[in-house]
Design a protein around this motif. Structure first.
Motif, PDB file in Angstrom:
ATOM      1  N   LEU A  83     -23.834  16.281  10.124  1.00  0.00           N
ATOM      2  CA  LEU A  83     -22.713  16.275   9.172  1.00  0.00           C
ATOM      3  C   LEU A  83     -22.160  17.677   8.921  1.00  0.00           C
ATOM      4  N   GLU A  99     -16.183   9.109  -0.795  1.00  0.00           N
ATOM      5  CA  GLU A  99     -16.555   9.223   0.613  1.00  0.00           C
ATOM      6  C   GLU A  99     -16.911  10.659   0.976  1.00  0.00           C
ATOM      7  N   GLN A 100     -16.234  11.617   0.330  1.00  0.00           N
ATOM      8  CA  GLN A 100     -16.535  13.022   0.615  1.00  0.00           C
ATOM      9  C   GLN A 100     -17.967  13.366   0.185  1.00  0.00           C
ATOM     10  N   LEU A 101     -18.427  12.738  -0.912  1.00  0.00           N
ATOM     11  CA  LEU A 101     -19.804  12.993  -1.360  1.00  0.00           C
ATOM     12  C   LEU A 101     -20.797  12.378  -0.369  1.00  0.00           C
ATOM     13  N   PHE A 102     -20.417  11.240   0.211  1.00  0.00           N
ATOM     14  CA  PHE A 102     -21.289  10.593   1.192  1.00  0.00           C
ATOM     15  C   PHE A 102     -21.324  11.372   2.510  1.00  0.00           C
ATOM     16  N   LEU A 103     -20.355  12.247   2.708  1.00  0.00           N
ATOM     17  CA  LEU A 103     -20.322  13.037   3.938  1.00  0.00           C
ATOM     18  C   LEU A 103     -21.138  14.316   3.816  1.00  0.00           C
ATOM     19  N   SER A 104     -21.662  14.563   2.626  1.00  0.00           N
ATOM     20  CA  SER A 104     -22.441  15.783   2.418  1.00  0.00           C
ATOM     21  C   SER A 104     -23.821  15.639   3.054  1.00  0.00           C
ATOM     22  N   PRO A 105     -24.310  16.701   3.708  1.00  0.00           N
ATOM     23  CA  PRO A 105     -25.678  16.612   4.253  1.00  0.00           C
ATOM     24  C   PRO A 105     -26.733  16.437   3.152  1.00  0.00           C
ATOM     25  N   PHE A 106     -26.383  16.742   1.894  1.00  0.00           N
ATOM     26  CA  PHE A 106     -27.344  16.525   0.799  1.00  0.00           C
ATOM     27  C   PHE A 106     -27.523  15.039   0.491  1.00  0.00           C
ATOM     28  N   LEU A 154      -9.539  12.271   5.185  1.00  0.00           N
ATOM     29  CA  LEU A 154      -9.146  10.869   5.134  1.00  0.00           C
ATOM     30  C   LEU A 154      -7.693  10.740   4.709  1.00  0.00           C
ATOM     31  N   LEU A 206     -26.479  24.123  -4.582  1.00  0.00           N
ATOM     32  CA  LEU A 206     -25.738  22.922  -4.983  1.00  0.00           C
ATOM     33  C   LEU A 206     -25.685  22.820  -6.510  1.00  0.00           C
ATOM     34  N   ALA A 240     -28.958  14.686   9.136  1.00  0.00           N
ATOM     35  CA  ALA A 240     -27.927  15.241   8.236  1.00  0.00           C
ATOM     36  C   ALA A 240     -27.294  16.508   8.804  1.00  0.00           C
ATOM     37  N   PHE A 256     -16.563  22.149  -2.233  1.00  0.00           N
ATOM     38  CA  PHE A 256     -16.825  21.356  -1.023  1.00  0.00           C
ATOM     39  C   PHE A 256     -17.552  22.187   0.045  1.00  0.00           C
ATOM     40  N   LEU A 284     -20.197   7.496   7.873  1.00  0.00           N
ATOM     41  CA  LEU A 284     -19.921   6.763   6.632  1.00  0.00           C
ATOM     42  C   LEU A 284     -20.228   5.276   6.765  1.00  0.00           C
ATOM     43  N   SER A 343     -18.303   9.425  11.705  1.00  0.00           N
ATOM     44  CA  SER A 343     -18.626  10.450  10.703  1.00  0.00           C
ATOM     45  C   SER A 343     -19.877  10.106   9.911  1.00  0.00           C
ATOM     46  N   VAL A 360     -26.611  14.704  -4.732  1.00  0.00           N
ATOM     47  CA  VAL A 360     -25.405  15.299  -5.336  1.00  0.00           C
ATOM     48  C   VAL A 360     -25.261  14.813  -6.783  1.00  0.00           C
ATOM     49  N   VAL A 385     -19.989  24.326  -0.540  1.00  0.00           N
ATOM     50  CA  VAL A 385     -21.419  24.199  -0.852  1.00  0.00           C
ATOM     51  C   VAL A 385     -21.893  22.774  -0.559  1.00  0.00           C
ATOM     52  N   LEU A 386     -21.053  21.809  -0.877  1.00  0.00           N
ATOM     53  CA  LEU A 386     -21.411  20.404  -0.626  1.00  0.00           C
ATOM     54  C   LEU A 386     -21.654  20.166   0.871  1.00  0.00           C
ATOM     55  N   ARG A 387     -20.989  20.952   1.711  1.00  0.00           N
ATOM     56  CA  ARG A 387     -21.170  20.786   3.158  1.00  0.00           C
ATOM     57  C   ARG A 387     -22.279  21.686   3.717  1.00  0.00           C
TER      58      ARG A 387
END
Lengths: 316, 258
Positions: free
Chosen positions: A83, B90-97, A90, B4, A80, A109, A61, A59, B102, A111-113
């Motif tokens: 992703l 970890e969810q923030l690290f998975l963001s394409p941004f 998790l 964002l 990116a 989430f 990470l 993923s 962020v 928007v974050l994605r």
């Protein structure tokens, strides 16, 4: 079970070492796997086998020391855009903001994605309905039941419509009903073309859901293949015949001369299918309750490849 | 990026209005702490200290800046630690941004949402102490330079939190460091003081604002350029350190296990 062939995940020779107490520990030592659209792959292993490290490398990470990961041809460590095609749920409740409502979590989430605000709102509504959480849209995540939280976590993992979903212990700690709901969801997602990589310690869940199984031990793949083929490979060449009542002494002798054995009303034939008919003739016309081939389950397969000493010697 | 920011704004607003008790507590404690500081200084200086008026006004400006800067510092430093403890990091690290963008967007959104509270604190302080400050539009860009430097320090601490996992004592201590940086009158300490005041984080902007708001001085372009360069340099340094820490945890797999 027909499956499309588009490759969604390709991991090649992944290696990862960590330093622990001044020593170098090999967490993952050369794991390769592929996952196609619409496929559920159960990624199994004991604690410390390297499953979570693998998932995190796939993923983006955790960066592998060596090896490559491609999600739809893109490297999640470099690009990116990869992703936007991965959803990660998790283990536990590490995927939600407790103080935000279900709707707010999904929209945030989304928007974050990489979704726009409007797309995120639309997806939130669709997912809340699909996961039967519409009536909890305005409930804070911390006030939901454990099963609802897990469903919301999966919904959050799917909000950006990823082609690859990495699920870490999705049914852990859920009651029977909630676990069943999650299993139905996983099946539906796969049938819609989502590639699902599932790690679990609940081997019955893996056996039920997975098209393929990959067993990890000591950071290496020790068994891999189609679930049914793997079960067949590890099943003993043995048939069990259940009789309504125990056979007479004469029949018992006849069975023994053929190589079969009996205990109470259960007759065991440890040979190939052709020989089974001779045993059945020797039993005729006694009423039969069932005839079945002995079949290993995933637990036996798992123990056989990871801890052979844990199994009784006669098994396979 | 715009999307964002709006998402962070909505998130920040949702959390802000959901817990009005926390907002009131923050407001009251900020005012009370200042009043203790203010009356303490007056008591120590004693009656008849003619030059104390400017200093007290400077203290008010410094305290307000400290409140704004603390918000920026906590927005990354404490947030990294908090998100890690909650498990959402970890969810923030998975963001394409990426996590840096962020968190940067988040501290900006937090500032917008909480500016009302901070201005209420300033208003209450002025009302209770009977002091007045000179406010002009030029104050806003100078304040931005201070905020940028504070965010930079926040990112540096956030990076440290990523690597060391738990740094609550350092995070608390750093708030006193901020107070020192924004209330120290470097400009009154000769050439060395002015030089340190130009380089130290937040200091040039804080000195400029003291001059403008407490003493009614005009905005000097050269000083503003120094303050801007200072803010950008500290933000850049903070982001760089955060990036190094991010790379380290991605290599070492140290994101979990808090």
């Amino acid at each position: 079970m027909t499956r499309p062939r588009a490759e969604v995940l390709h991991a090649e020779a992944l290696h990862k070492r960590y330093r622990s107490d001044g020593r170098e520990v090999v967490a993952v030592g050369g794991v390769s796997l592929t996952l196609e659209a619409g496929e559920v792959l159960a990624f199994l292993g004991s604690n410390g086998a390297g499953k979570t490290t693998c998932i995190k490398m796939m993923s983006g990470l955790v960066r592998p020391d060596a090896g490559t990961v491609r999600v739809l041809g893109r490297d999640p460590h470099q690009d990116a855009r990869a992703l936007t095609q991965v959803g990660v749920v998790l283990e536990g409740t590490r995927n939600l903001y407790w103080r935000l409502t279900s709707q707010e979590n999904l929209e945030y989430f989304g928007v974050l994605r990489g979704l726009s605000g409007r797309q995120a709102r639309r997806r939130a509504t669709v997912l809340l309905e699909r996961f039967r959480l519409s009536d909890r849209a305005r409930t804070q995540a911390q006030e939901l039941s454990r099963g609802m939280q897990q469903k919301l976590s999966i919904a959050v993992g799917l909000v950006h419509e990823p082609r690859l979903l990495l699920l870490d212990e999705p049914t852990l700690g859920l009651d029977v009903e909630a676990a069943e709901e999650v299993k139905v969801l996983v099946r539906e997602l796969a049938s819609e073309g989502c590639a699902v990589l599932l790690t679990t310690h609940q081997l019955d869940v893996a056996q039920e859901l997975a098209h393929r199984v990959c067993i990890l031990h000591g950071g290496r793949v020790v068994a891999e293949g189609e679930t049914q083929a793997l079960l067949a490979r590890f099943s003993a060449q043995r048939y069990v015949i259940q009789l309504e009542e125990p056979p007479s002494h004469a029949r018992l002798q006849s069975l023994q001369s053929l190589g079969a054995s009996a205990q109470g009303g259960e007759v065991t034939w440890p040979g190939p299918a052709e020989g089974l008919y001779g045993v059945l003739q020797a039993l005729a016309p006694l009423p039969l309750l069932r005839v079945e081939r002995d079949r290993a389950d995933l637990t036996e397969v798992f123990l056989k490849v990871t801890r052979p000493e844990a199994l009784p010697p006669e098994r396979g | 990026m715009h999307g964002l920011f709006l998402a962070e704004l909505r998130r920040s607003w949702a959390l802000f209005r959901r817990y009005p008790g926390e907002v009131v507590t923050m407001l009251v404690s900020l005012v009370l702490v200042f009043l203790m500081l203010f009356w303490g200084v007056r008591y120590v200086a004693g009656p008849g200290s003619g030059a104390l008026g400017d200093r007290l006004d400077g203290l008010i400006v410094g305290y307000f800046l400290w409140s704004v800067a603390t918000l920026g510092l906590n927005g990354v430093g404490w947030a990294v630690q908090g998100e890690a403890a909650m498990g959402t990091l970890e969810q923030l690290f998975l963001s394409p941004f990426g996590p840096a963008r962020v968190f940067l967007t988040r501290v900006a959104a937090d500032l917008v949402v909480q500016l009302g509270v901070l201005l209420t604190v300033l208003g209450s302080i002025l009302l209770i102490t009977g002091r007045t400050l000179a406010l002009s539009p030029g104050v806003v860009p100078v304040m931005v330079t201070v905020v940028l430097a504070a965010w930079g320090l926040g990112f540096a601490l956030g990076g440290l939190a990523l690597r060391l996992k738990r740094i609550p004592s350092l995070l608390q201590l750093s708030q006193y460091g901020l107070l020192f940086l924004v209330t120290t009158p470097w400009e009154d300490w000769g050439d060395t003081g002015r030089w340190v005041g130009a380089v130290a984080p937040l200091a040039p902007g804080a000195a400029l604002l003291r001059g403008m708001m407490a003493r009614g001085e005009p905005l000097e372009l050269a000083d503003f350029v120094i303050a801007t360069l200072n803010g950008l340099a500290w933000l850049g340094l903070g982001l760089f350190l955060f990036h190094l820490a991010e790379r380290h945890v991605r290599r070492g797999g140290g994101l979990a296990g808090y």
